[in-house]
Design a protein around this motif. Structure first.
Motif, PDB file in Angstrom:
ATOM      1  N   THR A 185       0.876  -1.418  -0.256  1.00 17.34           N
ATOM      2  CA  THR A 185       0.245   0.148   0.359  1.00 17.34           C
ATOM      3  C   THR A 185       0.849   1.444  -0.418  1.00 17.34           C
ATOM      4  O   THR A 185       0.678   2.313  -0.734  1.00 17.34           O
ATOM      5  CB  THR A 185      -0.913  -0.093   1.044  1.00 17.34           C
ATOM      6  N   ILE A 186       2.032   0.941   0.731  1.00 15.49           N
ATOM      7  CA  ILE A 186       2.899   2.136   1.277  1.00 15.49           C
ATOM      8  C   ILE A 186       3.693   3.029  -0.765  1.00 15.49           C
ATOM      9  O   ILE A 186       3.119   3.513  -0.915  1.00 15.49           O
ATOM     10  CB  ILE A 186       3.977   2.157   2.034  1.00 15.49           C
ATOM     11  N   ASP A 187       4.087   1.356  -1.474  1.00 17.06           N
ATOM     12  CA  ASP A 187       4.868   1.872  -2.567  1.00 17.06           C
ATOM     13  C   ASP A 187       4.085   2.373  -3.388  1.00 17.06           C
ATOM     14  O   ASP A 187       3.637   3.358  -4.190  1.00 17.06           O
ATOM     15  CB  ASP A 187       4.592   0.249  -3.047  1.00 17.06           C
ATOM     16  N   SER A 188       2.211   1.297  -3.028  1.00 13.47           N
ATOM     17  CA  SER A 188       1.661   2.183  -4.377  1.00 13.47           C
ATOM     18  C   SER A 188       1.293   3.962  -4.188  1.00 13.47           C
ATOM     19  O   SER A 188       0.792   4.581  -4.931  1.00 13.47           O
ATOM     20  CB  SER A 188      -0.104   1.267  -4.057  1.00 13.47           C
ATOM     21  N   LEU A 189       0.779   4.572  -2.959  1.00 13.52           N
ATOM     22  CA  LEU A 189       0.903   5.351  -2.515  1.00 13.52           C
ATOM     23  C   LEU A 189       1.576   6.406  -2.492  1.00 13.52           C
ATOM     24  O   LEU A 189       1.180   8.124  -3.183  1.00 13.52           O
ATOM     25  CB  LEU A 189       0.303   5.632  -0.818  1.00 13.52           C
ATOM     26  N   GLN A 190       3.467   6.066  -2.221  1.00  9.40           N
ATOM     27  CA  GLN A 190       3.973   7.041  -3.417  1.00  9.40           C
ATOM     28  C   GLN A 190       4.018   7.334  -4.563  1.00  9.40           C
ATOM     29  O   GLN A 190       4.607   8.596  -4.564  1.00  9.40           O
ATOM     30  CB  GLN A 190       5.009   6.281  -2.691  1.00  9.40           C
ATOM     31  N   ARG A 191       4.230   6.033  -5.100  1.00  7.69           N
ATOM     32  CA  ARG A 191       3.932   6.206  -7.105  1.00  7.69           C
ATOM     33  C   ARG A 191       2.625   7.073  -6.841  1.00  7.69           C
ATOM     34  O   ARG A 191       3.055   7.648  -8.255  1.00  7.69           O
ATOM     35  CB  ARG A 191       3.581   4.726  -7.498  1.00  7.69           C
ATOM     36  N   ASN A 192       1.867   7.048  -6.622  1.00  9.04           N
ATOM     37  CA  ASN A 192       0.256   7.735  -6.239  1.00  9.04           C
ATOM     38  C   ASN A 192       0.867   9.561  -5.919  1.00  9.04           C
ATOM     39  O   ASN A 192       0.614  10.564  -7.377  1.00  9.04           O
ATOM     40  CB  ASN A 192      -0.642   7.379  -5.682  1.00  9.04           C
ATOM     41  N   VAL A 193       1.516   9.388  -5.191  1.00  6.32           N
ATOM     42  CA  VAL A 193       1.879  11.000  -4.558  1.00  6.32           C
ATOM     43  C   VAL A 193       2.897  11.107  -5.833  1.00  6.32           C
ATOM     44  O   VAL A 193       2.831  12.667  -6.177  1.00  6.32           O
ATOM     45  CB  VAL A 193       2.817  10.700  -3.257  1.00  6.32           C
ATOM     46  N   ALA A 194       3.902  10.318  -6.300  1.00  6.90           N
ATOM     47  CA  ALA A 194       4.826  11.002  -7.032  1.00  6.90           C
ATOM     48  C   ALA A 194       4.436  11.810  -8.414  1.00  6.90           C
ATOM     49  O   ALA A 194       4.227  12.340  -8.863  1.00  6.90           O
ATOM     50  CB  ALA A 194       6.205   9.323  -7.964  1.00  6.90           C
TER      51      ALA A 194
END
Length: 97
Positions: A43-52
């Motif tokens: 989930t963190i990885d997905s959210l970090q990609r989304n933030v980027a």
């Protein structure tokens, strides 16, 4: 003495069984926690990609807003061009006289 030894063996067996039971409970809890950690990391990885992606979009919008003229700029440019065309017309008229 044999009774005392048997009691000790029974105590050790019951303690070993209790220890094995507690170990099993803790092991299952650790497995569930590890699975939850993996899920949260995904989930963190997905959210970090989304933030980027969102940050990139913000940068694009900032650049686009800087490049797009506002209404006042358009009017000023039109007025300037109109004035320049008048000046050119005056120069043409003076040359043709």
């Amino acid at each position: 003495m044999a009774g005392n030894l048997q009691q000790r063996i029974d105590k050790i067996e019951s303690k070993a069984a209790l220890l094995a039971e507690r170990y099993a409970v803790l092991h299952n809890a650790k497995l569930r926690a590890d699975a939850r950690i993996d899920e949260l990391n995904a989930t963190i990885d997905s959210l970090q990609r989304n933030v980027a992606d969102l940050n990139r979009q913000i940068e694009y919008l900032k650049v686009a807003s800087v490049l797009s003229p506002d209404h006042r700029d358009v009017e000023e440019t039109r007025a300037l061009l109109t004035e320049l065309v008048r000046e050119i017309d005056k120069c043409i008229n003076q040359l043709s006289i």
